[in-house]
Design an enzyme around this catalytic site. Structure first.
Site, PDB file in Angstrom:
ATOM      1  N   GLY B 239       6.661   5.771   9.112  1.00  0.00           N
ATOM      2  CA  GLY B 239       6.555   4.570   8.667  1.00  0.00           C
ATOM      3  C   GLY B 239       5.993   4.654   7.165  1.00  0.00           C
ATOM      4  O   GLY B 239       5.641   5.401   6.731  1.00  0.00           O
ATOM      5  N   HIS B 240       5.967   3.354   6.702  1.00  0.00           N
ATOM      6  CA  HIS B 240       5.737   3.117   5.339  1.00  0.00           C
ATOM      7  C   HIS B 240       3.981   3.505   5.081  1.00  0.00           C
ATOM      8  O   HIS B 240       3.392   3.184   6.091  1.00  0.00           O
ATOM      9  CB  HIS B 240       5.932   1.757   4.365  1.00  0.00           C
ATOM     10  CG  HIS B 240       5.564   0.572   5.279  1.00  0.00           C
ATOM     11  ND1 HIS B 240       5.616  -0.633   4.796  1.00  0.00           N
ATOM     12  CD2 HIS B 240       4.941   0.445   6.505  1.00  0.00           C
ATOM     13  CE1 HIS B 240       5.264  -1.471   5.716  1.00  0.00           C
ATOM     14  NE2 HIS B 240       4.777  -0.883   6.644  1.00  0.00           N
ATOM     15  N   ASN B 241       3.916   3.987   4.055  1.00  0.00           N
ATOM     16  CA  ASN B 241       2.378   4.205   3.553  1.00  0.00           C
ATOM     17  C   ASN B 241       1.580   5.445   4.237  1.00  0.00           C
ATOM     18  O   ASN B 241       0.658   5.503   4.374  1.00  0.00           O
ATOM     19  CB  ASN B 241       1.340   2.835   3.944  1.00  0.00           C
ATOM     20  CG  ASN B 241       2.072   1.817   3.180  1.00  0.00           C
ATOM     21  OD1 ASN B 241       2.498   1.988   2.104  1.00  0.00           O
ATOM     22  ND2 ASN B 241       2.151   0.550   3.996  1.00  0.00           N
TER      23      ASN B 241
END
Lengths: 343, 343, 343
Positions: B239-241
């Protein structure tokens, strides 16, 4: 699409018993709930039996037992779902083959494409690969070096056969599937990973079906092997050196780790996992999201996991799972004095 | 492929101790079970030790301890799998680089492709993206705007770098992988979802490997980051980050939710999950299909789940899981009078 | 990208209360931890509250309650995340539409592409398909026969719509997604699988978002249906005939088996599974990696699974799970004499 078939013609063609009006013409299929008079439907799953009385279907395929009170036209079948599948196929013919290589396709000089094969736009075919007669390579497929696509196989679109992938006859592969990528072979050497070469291939038997975005890695040394008539749903991951026996089917998101051997006629539920280097014998059924952590030597149905609950209840029970061993020891200890007293 | 190597030459090249016939020539590798006299094999996993006596392999790489009773030719290694990996690589050289841009590729005017890079058919390269020397962009790749592919990196085929993806050197990405798609950022506003812009990128260190159909979203504000030598198998979702430390490896179908931070030298098993906004320290091992729901601050091996059982037994036990808290309370209550008596 | 906005302009545009210096200009967004004086940040998740005092952000969007001790410039919002999302969008405009069909695209003679649509390189569009005004078909997409892409929808790159897929307006689909592949319909006939034709389509409502490498199969007879504003993350699998209500969101790697019906405003956690032929009512939340095995008729949060533990502890507890039914029976038996005594 054909204009239609009479109930009598369908009965004869598929050796089914007809009751009712043999002259009734059906021109398509539909569910019991939504069929019209010109459509054929089926009753197989008992949960839909209640829909029979109100169905407008012209013809319904069903078991003899379900037809006893039925006033409409029916085709009786020992397995209505199988009979329905065969009839429905009449109304859903495959797209016609259009032999030839699209002008945009890039075919290596050493590859061979049978004049009876179809290669669509934006396909790339690598060195020494062979495409047999009647095969369809849909738009955007990438076929690397040393691959074989057998007679009548169909790669729907955007399928990748990376290297050394050999498909049998009538294999159907859906978009986004990747066969023959490097197996995940790593060795830790002085704090860094080194890659273990993956020199095997993938061997897929006849009549297999491989779902959208499913991945099947090629073997490290020998091949990853799918027997005949293996059926894989979407988003399945098959590690290197796995062997899957004939007629085994797996539902979406199942995953099999490297070097596992799975028997024939197994059914693997959705999102189930099988660890590496295990053996699973024939006719094993794994329920959804279960994890197989050791070899299975007896046919049957296997499960792991816990039941779904409202989160508040689940939290209470799950917290107790942390103490389960302690709890069991205390029950044992309580039993002991009781048993001592009995002595 | 080279004609072959003598056992003595291999011993010298990889600094291994030779026992037996140094003049023996091997021209490939194989498993103990299937090797012929002209092939080299290895013994690392003790479960295959029984195959040694009957193996026809000309040369076997093994530990000194395993060689004591061995009459054949052997190369002794502290880590036979590492030594085998290095030797096997001699027989599996990467396809030769063919620098240049295929006539069908579409390269944006502001992109820069080094003359020493290879861009294959049906590739699309976006604005301001840079492809370094020795990089290979295989057929059907899409590279969007503001991406960098470092020296010697290889995108095998049909890889997508959506936007703002920067790859280090010698990164290997398998087909179907998608890096830099929008992170899943949503906010509920008056009954409708609104999209939270995803303005970060993806930063991938040197020597990473990313499996087929794996997805790595770009960050919402800052970057999603993979350290050097991170190894991801197929069908993994990042996922992002997310931040993943150097040398961490994840098996197929693992998933890491947004904003989790994972340390170095971690091993994440197949289909394991890590929830968002957590921290996992260095040298943590998560077993297959386990779910990490809170931060882990101590190195070690962690698990969740229940063991696999025949479905009939599983049903009985799983039903009791629903009552586990009640059961524990009753055991506590039973203990209490016992303890009261002890007083 | 615009030069910047004053705090006062943002307050007015989004109807937020301003405290502090309305003349402050921000030209981008960043996290509290990394923002500079020219950037705007936000505070929504209380776990980041400690970062507020040290943040260099010029402007911070926050709740009124969080602003009480705050000396800097703030925009007050009931939902700071929503307000931030709207502001951030100003700094991340979508790529401008470039209407027209790329020279390399292959469009069937019976397909219709609106002059206001954009079709990029290496796209293939099948018979009778229609692309509406403002739609973007990114590079490498394959659109089969009888598909519709609604106004303003965007297929980022390498998306496949196999057959009979109809998208509403403003649908966003990320790379590698496959919509409309054959559902997994098989019937066992005399030891071989036969394929059940998949004659339905996929119907996707307005404002849906579909993640990278997600797969949505077309229905067997009727359509697979996504309501308006459904949001699917990456690597999700949706089986044939599934129906998903409006505004439902699913996190990465979730899977829904065939013919399940899911309500509106549901939240399905990452890698959660929903078995086939079930019904899940509106406003149900399923936590990550939980498995739904029967219909859910009450809104609320549901879970399955066990907590993560150090492997050594987990082994002890998991072994006891095998004996859980026996353990419960023994506790019952111990209770019985106790209760007998009480009588």
């Amino acid at each position: 699409m054909p204009a239609g078939f009479t109930a009598a013609a369908l009965a004869e063609r598929f050796a089914l018993e007809l009751i009712g009006d043999g002259g009734l013409v059906v021109s398509g299929v539909a569910t019991l709930a939504h069929a019209t008079a010109g459509q054929l439907s089926f009753l197989s799953n008992p949960r839909y039996r209640g829909q029979l009385a109100d169905s407008q279907a012209g013809v319904v395929v069903m078991r003899a037992a379900d037809a006893e009170d039925y006033a409409g036209t029916a085709l009786l079948a020992a397995d209505p779902y199988v009979a329905f599948a065969r009839i429905a196929a009449l109304f859903d013919p495959p797209p016609p083959l259009e032999p030839g290589i699209h002008a945009s396709a890039v075919v290596h000089a050493s590859a061979s494409v049978d004049p009876g094969a179809q290669v669509d736009a934006f396909c790339s075919i690598g060195a020494r690969s062979r495409i047999a007669a009647g095969a369809v390579i849909g738009p955007g497929c990438v076929i690397g070096d040393d691959c074989v696509v057998g007679e009548g196989s169909r790669l729907v679109a955007r399928v990748t056969l990376v290297r050394r992938v050999r498909l049998g006859k009538r294999v159907l592969i859906h978009p986004g599937a990747v066969l023959g990528a490097d197996g995940f072979g790593l060795a830790m050497d002085a704090g860094h990973w080194i890659k273990v070469p993956q020199q095997g291939g993938v061997l897929v038997g006849d009549d297999c079906e491989i779902g959208a975005n499913t991945t099947i890695d090629r073997g490290a040394i020998e091949d990853t092997v799918l027997g005949d008539d293996v059926r894989l749903d979407n988003q399945i991951q098959i590690g290197h050196n796995v062997r899957i026996g004939a007629h085994t089917a797996m539902a979406g998101c199942a995953a099999v780790a490297g070097s596992a051997t799975i028997g024939s006629y197994c059914l693997v539920g959705g999102a189930a996992g099988i660890l590496g280097h295990l053996e699973v014998c024939d006719r094993v059924m794994i329920t959804a999201m279960s994890l197989v952590t050791s070899s299975i030597r007896e046919p049957g149905e296997y499960s792991s996991g816990t039941p779904l609950m409202p989160n508040r209840e689940w939290r209470r029970n799950a917290a107790r799972f942390r103490q389960l061993d302690t709890l069991a020891r205390r029950v044992n200890a309580q039993d002991k004095p009781a048993r001592d007293k009995e002595d």
